[in-house]
Design a protein around this motif. Structure first.
Motif, short mmCIF file in Angstrom:
data_model
loop_
_atom_site.label_atom_id
_atom_site.label_comp_id
_atom_site.label_asym_id
_atom_site.label_seq_id
_atom_site.Cartn_x
_atom_site.Cartn_y
_atom_site.Cartn_z
N MET A 75 0.83 -1.21 0.00
CA MET A 75 0.00 0.00 0.00
C MET A 75 0.86 1.26 0.00
N GLY A 76 2.16 1.10 0.09
CA GLY A 76 3.04 2.26 0.21
C GLY A 76 2.98 2.89 1.58
N ALA A 77 2.60 2.13 2.60
CA ALA A 77 2.47 2.67 3.96
C ALA A 77 3.74 2.41 4.77
N ASP A 78 4.06 3.33 5.67
CA ASP A 78 5.21 3.17 6.56
C ASP A 78 4.76 2.43 7.82
N PRO A 79 5.36 1.27 8.13
CA PRO A 79 4.95 0.47 9.29
C PRO A 79 5.08 1.27 10.58
N ALA A 80 4.10 1.13 11.48
CA ALA A 80 4.16 1.87 12.74
C ALA A 80 3.84 0.99 13.95
N TYR A 81 2.75 0.25 13.89
CA TYR A 81 2.28 -0.51 15.05
C TYR A 81 1.90 -1.93 14.67
N ALA A 82 1.96 -2.83 15.66
CA ALA A 82 1.48 -4.20 15.45
C ALA A 82 0.75 -4.69 16.68
N LEU A 83 -0.21 -5.59 16.47
CA LEU A 83 -0.87 -6.34 17.54
C LEU A 83 -0.67 -7.82 17.26
N LEU A 84 -0.61 -8.59 18.34
CA LEU A 84 -0.27 -10.01 18.20
C LEU A 84 -1.24 -10.85 19.02
N ALA A 85 -2.06 -11.65 18.36
CA ALA A 85 -2.96 -12.59 19.04
C ALA A 85 -2.39 -13.99 18.87
N LEU A 86 -2.03 -14.59 19.99
CA LEU A 86 -1.36 -15.89 19.99
C LEU A 86 -2.26 -16.91 20.66
N SER A 87 -2.47 -18.03 19.98
CA SER A 87 -3.11 -19.17 20.63
C SER A 87 -2.05 -20.26 20.74
N LEU A 88 -1.82 -20.71 21.98
CA LEU A 88 -0.73 -21.65 22.25
C LEU A 88 -1.27 -22.89 22.96
N PRO A 89 -0.82 -24.08 22.56
CA PRO A 89 -1.28 -25.30 23.24
C PRO A 89 -0.81 -25.35 24.70
N LEU A 90 0.36 -24.81 24.97
CA LEU A 90 0.82 -24.71 26.37
C LEU A 90 1.78 -23.53 26.48
N ALA A 91 1.98 -23.05 27.72
CA ALA A 91 2.82 -21.88 27.91
C ALA A 91 4.28 -22.31 27.94
N ASP A 92 4.82 -22.66 26.77
CA ASP A 92 6.20 -23.13 26.65
C ASP A 92 7.12 -21.91 26.54
N GLU A 93 7.82 -21.62 27.65
CA GLU A 93 8.57 -20.37 27.72
C GLU A 93 9.68 -20.30 26.69
N ALA A 94 10.36 -21.41 26.43
CA ALA A 94 11.45 -21.40 25.43
C ALA A 94 10.88 -21.09 24.05
N TRP A 95 9.70 -21.63 23.75
CA TRP A 95 9.06 -21.36 22.45
C TRP A 95 8.72 -19.87 22.35
N VAL A 96 8.11 -19.32 23.40
CA VAL A 96 7.71 -17.91 23.38
C VAL A 96 8.94 -17.00 23.26
N ALA A 97 10.01 -17.35 23.98
CA ALA A 97 11.23 -16.52 23.94
C ALA A 97 11.79 -16.48 22.52
N ALA A 98 11.86 -17.63 21.86
CA ALA A 98 12.42 -17.67 20.51
C ALA A 98 11.49 -16.96 19.53
N PHE A 99 10.18 -17.16 19.70
CA PHE A 99 9.21 -16.48 18.84
C PHE A 99 9.35 -14.97 18.96
N ALA A 100 9.42 -14.48 20.21
CA ALA A 100 9.54 -13.03 20.44
C ALA A 100 10.84 -12.50 19.82
N ASP A 101 11.90 -13.29 19.91
CA ASP A 101 13.18 -12.88 19.34
C ASP A 101 13.06 -12.66 17.83
N GLY A 102 12.44 -13.59 17.13
CA GLY A 102 12.24 -13.46 15.69
C GLY A 102 11.33 -12.29 15.35
#
Ligand code: ADP
Ligand code: MG
Length: 322
Positions: A75-102
């Motif tokens: 669209m020729g738009a400059d990125p500014a904000y994001a929202l993130l809705a996550l559905s996870l089978p379990l609260a796997d902290e190592a998975w979340v940490a790596a996901f957040a890093d990426g």
């Protein structure tokens, strides 16, 4: 294993750079700037449909944001904000940490504030919403293509689809080519800078997520114009050339999907400007066709103007499997 709230606090609460208020309250607060339109888009990645069980969470974090930034770029738009809705089978902290890093690796690159979201238990599913800013009236839309425009594509299409053939075990390529293709599939680079620079230059744009011909077809129908795509003008990278099956290569180039390149149309008298922008960004662009009056569709043609038939035109989640 952590609780919903500790995961959010630890991995997703970052100080906003643009927003008035970020993660932590019932809503985020964004500034509404005069003369600016907000471009908003959302994309879902589901396990089983968009990625396989056990996929690398760091790459998923990158890709979930990248596919959304690609829509803003289109669209020729400059990125500014994001929202993130996550559905996870379990609260796997190592998975979340790596996901957040990426995710934040790419968010930082483009100055995107993660300002909110939701975290729930359920089958693995990632939904990202992005908001970008564009000067009022200057967004690049699908319905702006005009007869006489050139059709351009950034980078090259087809490598990600070859990457999928490789990871699914249907194709073998030499190591370097295989790595290029798999990287295109796993960690696409959204063409954000190009989209921004094309404001006021291009008449229309779309990002290629479902396959070049299918997506250019959307522009043709939205604009009420015919668009010819010249098979011989499509860029062939070293990795694409490493595929020795010409039918598979063409099918991937015109219908593979997951490319996240931009296809755009611009008047012929702006060719030099388009090429200058591409040179300044060190991102190759190729003139691959033309917009004309006629039936509102995209047609693949050979060097004599004859129609080229292709095995597959693009991806449709609800199409009958061939
Ligand atoms: P509510 O129940 O009021 O919707 P939540 O408890 O779901 O609020 O979320 C608390 C805060 O954390 C909110 O600001 C929400 O936007 C944010 N949030 C929740 N999950 C995420 C996530 N995955 N990424 C970013 N922000 C999140
Ligand atoms: Mg909630």
């Amino acid at each position: 294993v952590g609780s919903e709230f500790s995961l959010i606090e630890k991995y997703f609460r970052t100080a906003p750079r643009k927003a008035a208020l970020g993660v932590g309250d019932d809503c985020a607060l964004l500034y509404a700037k005069p003369g600016v339109q907000l471009a908003v888009s959302t994309d879902v990645l589901n396990e089983g449909t968009h990625f396989t069980a056990g996929a690398d969470p760091r790459k998923l974090g990158h890709k979930a944001l990248a596919v959304n930034l690609s829509d803003l770029a289109a669209m020729g738009a400059d990125p500014a904000y994001a929202l993130l809705a996550l559905s996870l089978p379990l609260a796997d902290e190592a998975w979340v940490a790596a996901f957040a890093d990426g995710f934040f690796g790419l968010a930082r690159q483009y100055g995107v504030d993660l300002v909110g979201g939701d975290t729930t238990r359920g089958p693995l599913s990632i939904c990202v919403t992005v908001l970008g800013e564009v000067p009022s009236g200057l967004a690049l839309r699908r319905d702006g293509a005009q007869p006489g425009d050139d059709l351009w594509v950034s980078g090259a299409t087809g490598e990600a689809a070859l990457g999928l053939e490789i990871v699914q075990g249907r194709l073998r390529l030499p190591d370097a080519a295989a790595q290029t293709c798999i990287a295109r599939l796993d960690t696409p680079a959204p063409r954000v800078e190009l989209g921004g620079r094309l404001r006021g230059v291009a008449h229309s744009a779309i990002d290629i997520s479902d396959g070049l011909l299918a997506d250019v077809g959307h522009v043709a129908r939205a604009s009420g114009v015919a668009i010819r795509v010249e098979a011989n003008a499509l860029p062939v990278t070293g990795a694409l050339a490493a595929c020795e099956d010409p039918q598979l290569r063409l099918a991937c180039m015109v219908g593979g999907g997951d490319d996240y390149e931009l296809a755009f149309t611009a008047p012929a008298d702006r060719r030099d400007e388009v090429l200058l922008i591409a040179a300044e960004l060190s991102l190759p662009v190729h003139r691959i066709g033309a917009v004309m009056r006629g039936e509102a569709e995209a047609v693949l043609v050979d060097r004599h103007g004859g129609r080229v038939s292709v095995p597959r035109r693009g991806y449709d989640h609800f199409a009958a499997t061939p």
